[in-house]
Design an enzyme around this catalytic site. Structure first.
Site, PDB file in Angstrom:
ATOM      1  N   HIS A 118       8.540   8.451  -6.128  1.00 15.55           N
ATOM      2  CA  HIS A 118       7.482   9.371  -5.699  1.00 15.55           C
ATOM      3  C   HIS A 118       8.076  10.780  -5.802  1.00 15.55           C
ATOM      4  O   HIS A 118       9.285  10.962  -5.627  1.00 15.55           O
ATOM      5  CB  HIS A 118       7.128   9.039  -4.251  1.00 15.55           C
ATOM      6  CG  HIS A 118       5.960   9.792  -3.692  1.00 15.55           C
ATOM      7  ND1 HIS A 118       6.068  11.078  -3.216  1.00 15.55           N
ATOM      8  CD2 HIS A 118       4.665   9.439  -3.518  1.00 15.55           C
ATOM      9  CE1 HIS A 118       4.886  11.482  -2.779  1.00 15.55           C
ATOM     10  NE2 HIS A 118       4.017  10.513  -2.946  1.00 15.55           N
ATOM     11  N   ASP A 195      13.874   5.762   0.213  1.00 14.11           N
ATOM     12  CA  ASP A 195      12.496   6.133   0.494  1.00 14.11           C
ATOM     13  C   ASP A 195      11.749   4.838   0.816  1.00 14.11           C
ATOM     14  O   ASP A 195      11.426   4.051  -0.078  1.00 14.11           O
ATOM     15  CB  ASP A 195      11.899   6.826  -0.742  1.00 14.11           C
ATOM     16  CG  ASP A 195      10.403   7.063  -0.600  1.00 14.11           C
ATOM     17  OD1 ASP A 195       9.815   6.647   0.418  1.00 14.11           O
ATOM     18  OD2 ASP A 195       9.822   7.645  -1.536  1.00 14.11           O
ATOM     19  N   GLN A 198       6.798   2.874   1.381  1.00 18.58           N
ATOM     20  CA  GLN A 198       5.943   1.738   1.026  1.00 18.58           C
ATOM     21  C   GLN A 198       6.486   0.405   1.520  1.00 18.58           C
ATOM     22  O   GLN A 198       5.811  -0.616   1.387  1.00 18.58           O
ATOM     23  CB  GLN A 198       5.750   1.666  -0.505  1.00 18.58           C
ATOM     24  CG  GLN A 198       4.996   2.835  -1.098  1.00 18.58           C
ATOM     25  CD  GLN A 198       3.524   2.862  -0.701  1.00 18.58           C
ATOM     26  OE1 GLN A 198       2.960   1.872  -0.253  1.00 18.58           O
ATOM     27  NE2 GLN A 198       2.888   4.010  -0.859  1.00 18.58           N
ATOM     28  N   LYS A 221       0.827   5.467   6.868  1.00 16.44           N
ATOM     29  CA  LYS A 221       0.661   4.307   5.980  1.00 16.44           C
ATOM     30  C   LYS A 221       0.757   2.999   6.754  1.00 16.44           C
ATOM     31  O   LYS A 221       0.672   1.922   6.191  1.00 16.44           O
ATOM     32  CB  LYS A 221       1.723   4.326   4.879  1.00 16.44           C
ATOM     33  CG  LYS A 221       1.538   5.484   3.889  1.00 16.44           C
ATOM     34  CD  LYS A 221       2.575   5.407   2.790  1.00 16.44           C
ATOM     35  CE  LYS A 221       2.745   6.708   2.056  1.00 16.44           C
ATOM     36  NZ  LYS A 221       1.640   7.060   1.170  1.00 16.44           N
TER      37      LYS A 221
HETATM   38  C1  LIG Z   1       6.978   5.820  -2.041  1.00 15.71           C
HETATM   39  C2  LIG Z   1       6.477   7.046  -1.347  1.00 15.71           C
HETATM   40  N1  LIG Z   1       7.348   7.991  -1.001  1.00 15.71           N
HETATM   41  C3  LIG Z   1       6.972   9.106  -0.358  1.00 15.71           C
HETATM   42  C4  LIG Z   1       5.660   9.333  -0.055  1.00 15.71           C
HETATM   43  C5  LIG Z   1       5.295  10.603   0.654  1.00 15.71           C
HETATM   44  O1  LIG Z   1       4.800  10.324   1.921  1.00 15.71           O
HETATM   45  P1  LIG Z   1       4.115  11.453   2.805  1.00 15.71           P
HETATM   46  O2  LIG Z   1       3.029  12.043   1.977  1.00 15.71           O
HETATM   47  O3  LIG Z   1       3.607  10.703   3.989  1.00 15.71           O
HETATM   48  O4  LIG Z   1       5.174  12.435   3.156  1.00 15.71           O
HETATM   49  C6  LIG Z   1       4.704   8.382  -0.402  1.00 15.71           C
HETATM   50  C7  LIG Z   1       3.274   8.622  -0.135  1.00 15.71           C
HETATM   51  O5  LIG Z   1       2.431   8.230  -0.898  1.00 15.71           O
HETATM   52  C8  LIG Z   1       5.126   7.203  -1.053  1.00 15.71           C
HETATM   53  O6  LIG Z   1       4.257   6.263  -1.410  1.00 15.71           O
END
Ligand SMILES: Cc1ncc(COP(=O)(O)O)c(C=O)c1O
Length: 402
Positions: A118, A195, A198, A221
Site C-alpha cells: 500500500h 503493515d 489487512q 477496518k
Molecule cells: C495494507 C494497507 N496498508 C495501509 C493502509 C492505510 O490505512 P489507513 O488509511 O487506515 O491509514 C491500508 C488501507 O487501505 C491498507 O489496506
C-alpha cells in the site's frame, strides 16, 4: 458457525439499508453498535482529557484510555502495554517509524520493500531513502505477484537495515511469510516492520510469534472508529526512534534551549490523543473476541471461495489473484472500465472498490490502470455473494452484450 442474521443486528446500518450488499471491507469495515455506544458514552459521561487533570473525571478518562492500551496489547500479544502507541491509523504509524528511523540510516544502507505495498508502506521509505542516501530494494515477486522467502533472501545483503513489508496485500490478498522472513532478517541485524492493516482485522496476529519489530494497523477496518490506529514496537527500538511530533505530554523536562523525551508510548503521543478512538477500538476488539477470530476467518474464507468458484464460470473476466489466502478478489471485466462496473453494481446497492487501491505498484505489476476489488467481513452472507454474482453478470451483459 456464524449466524449472519444475528450479526447484522449489531450493525445498525442494515436497519436503515436492509438491501445493502457491502463488499468493500478491505477499504473500511462497517461499524458495530457497541463501538459507537462506547464512543458516545465517553463523550456523554466524560469528554475530558487524559493524563492531565487532577479530578475524578480525568482519572476515569485516563483509566479507560490506558485500559484500551492493555486490550490492544492482549489482542496482538505484545510484551507490554508500553509497546502500544495510539496513532491516527496505519498511515500515521508507518510514517512515524520511517521518519523516526531517518537519523539511523546512512548513504548506501538498504531498505527492502515490495511492489505489493500500500502507498503508506512504501512512500514514507521512498522519502527517507531520498533524504538519507539509503537505497530502496524491491523483493522480486513471483509470476502471480507473491513474496516468497527465497525471493526475499535474494535481495538481502549485509547493507540491509530495514525490511518494510505488508502482511496481507490490500490489492491481492496474498499473505507474506513474515515469520520466516523476520527470522532471516534478524540474522542480518535488520529491523522488520509489518503493515498489518489487512491482517489484524481478519486473522489472529501475535507479534511475538511473528517476531516482527514494528507492526501497524487501523481501527476502521476492524469495526472500530476511523481516526485511530496502532503502532506496536519493541521497547529498545521504540526508544531509539526520533519522535516527529512535539508538544504536550511527550516531553519529560523542558529547558529554554532543549528538552528531554518521555519513554514510549507517551514519547510518540504528543498533544491530546484519540481518546474516544482508543476506547472504541478496544470495544471493537472485545466484539471480535466475542465472536472468535477463528470463526470470522472460517466464515470469510467460505464466502471468498464460494464467490471465486462462481466467478470462474463467468466469461469475459480476468481474476488476478485466484490464489489469495485472504478474502479479497481482484479482477477486471474485459473491455469495460472498472468504474463503470462499480457504478452499475451500486444501482443494486452492491458496493465494491474500483481503482488502484492506493497500491499503484500492484496495478503496474498487473499491467493495468485499475481493477475491481471485492472483499468480505463477518456481516456478509452467501446471499450477498449471489447478489454480487447476479449483478456482475447483468453488468457484463449490459456493457458487453454476452
Ligand atoms: C495494507 C494497507 N496498508 C495501509 C493502509 C492505510 O490505512 P489507513 O488509511 O487506515 O491509514 C491500508 C488501507 O487501505 C491498507 O489496506
Amino acid at each position: 458457525m456464524i449466524d449472519v442474521k444475528k450479526i447484522r443486528e449489531n450493525f445498525i446500518i442494515y436497519q436503515t439499508q436492509p438491501k445493502l450488499c457491502y463488499l468493500d471491507s478491505a477499504a473500511s469495515s462497517l461499524k458495530v453498535k457497541t463501538v459507537v455506544d462506547q464512543v458516545n458514552k465517553y463523550y456523554h459521561t466524560l469528554g475530558v482529557n487524559v493524563h492531565r487533570g487532577a479530578y475524578e473525571l480525568a482519572y476515569e478518562a485516563t483509566k479507560q484510555y490506558e485500559d484500551a492500551r492493555i486490550t490492544v496489547k492482549n489482542f496482538i500479544n505484545a510484551e507490554s502495554e508500553d509497546n502500544i502507541i495510539f496513532t491516527r491509523g496505519t498511515t500515521s504509524s508507518l510514517n512515524l517509524i520511517a521518519k523516526g528511523f531517518e537519523h539511523m540510516l546512512n548513504p548506501g544502507d538498504e531498505i527492502i520493500t515490495s511492489e505489493l505495498e500500500h502507498h503508506s508502506s512504501v512512500l514514507p521509505w521512498m522519502v527517507v531513502a531520498k533524504s538519507t542516501g539509503a537505497k530502496l530494494v524491491y523483493v522480486p515477486l513471483t509470476k502471480q505477484g507473491k513474496i516468497t522467502v527465497e525471493n526475499f533472501k535474494s535481495v538481502l545483503t549485509s547493507k540491509t537495515k530495514v525490511v518494510a513489508l505488508t502482511h496481507v496485500s490490500n490489492a491481492m490478498g496474498y499473505m507474506t511469510p513474515i515469520k520466516e522472513i523476520a527470522s532471516i532478517a534478524h540474522k542480518h541485524q535488520a529491523v522488520v516492520i509489518l503493515d498489518a492493516a489487512q491482517s489484524v482485522p481478519h486473522t489472529k496476529v501475535d507479534v511475538q510469534e511473528l517476531g516482527v519489530d514494528f507492526l501497524a494497523f487501523s481501527g476502521h477496518k476492524m469495526f472500530g472508529p476511523s481516526g485511530v490506529g496502532v503502532l506496536y514496537g519493541k521497547t529498545s527500538l521504540l526508544n531509539q526512534l526520533e519522535p516527529y511530533e512535539f508538544g504536550g505530554e511527550m516531553a519529560d523536562q523542558v529547558f529554554k534551549d532543549h528538552f528531554t523525551y518521555k519513554d514510549a508510548p507517551l514519547r510518540f503521543e504528543a498533544g491530546t490523543p484519540v481518546i474516544s478512538g482508543a476506547i472504541g477500538l478496544a470495544e471493537a476488539m472485545r466484539y471480535i473476541e466475542s465472536i472468535g477470530m477463528d470463526n470470522i476467518e472460517e466464515h470469510t474464507k467460505k464466502l471468498h471461495q464460494y464467490t471465486l468458484s462462481k466467478m470462474k464460470d463467468i466469461d469475459g473476466i480476468t481474476i488476478y489473484n485466484t490464489e489469495a489466502e485472504m478474502p479479497i478478489i481482484n479482477f477486471n471485466v474485459i473491455g469495460v472500465h472498472p468504474h463503470d462496473i462499480a457504478t452499475t453494481l451500486d444501482q443494486y446497492q452492491i458496493n465494491v472498490r474500483a481503482g488502484h487501491h492506493c497500491a499503484q505498484l500492484v496495478t503496474k505489476f498487473l499491467d493495468v490502470n485499475s481493477t475491481l476489488r471485492v472483499s468480505f467481513h463477518v456481516y456478509n452472507s452467501i446471499e450477498d455473494c449471489d447478489i454480487f454474482i447476479k449483478g456482475l453478470k447483468e453488468s457484463i451483459q449490459f456493457f458487453n452484450g454476452f
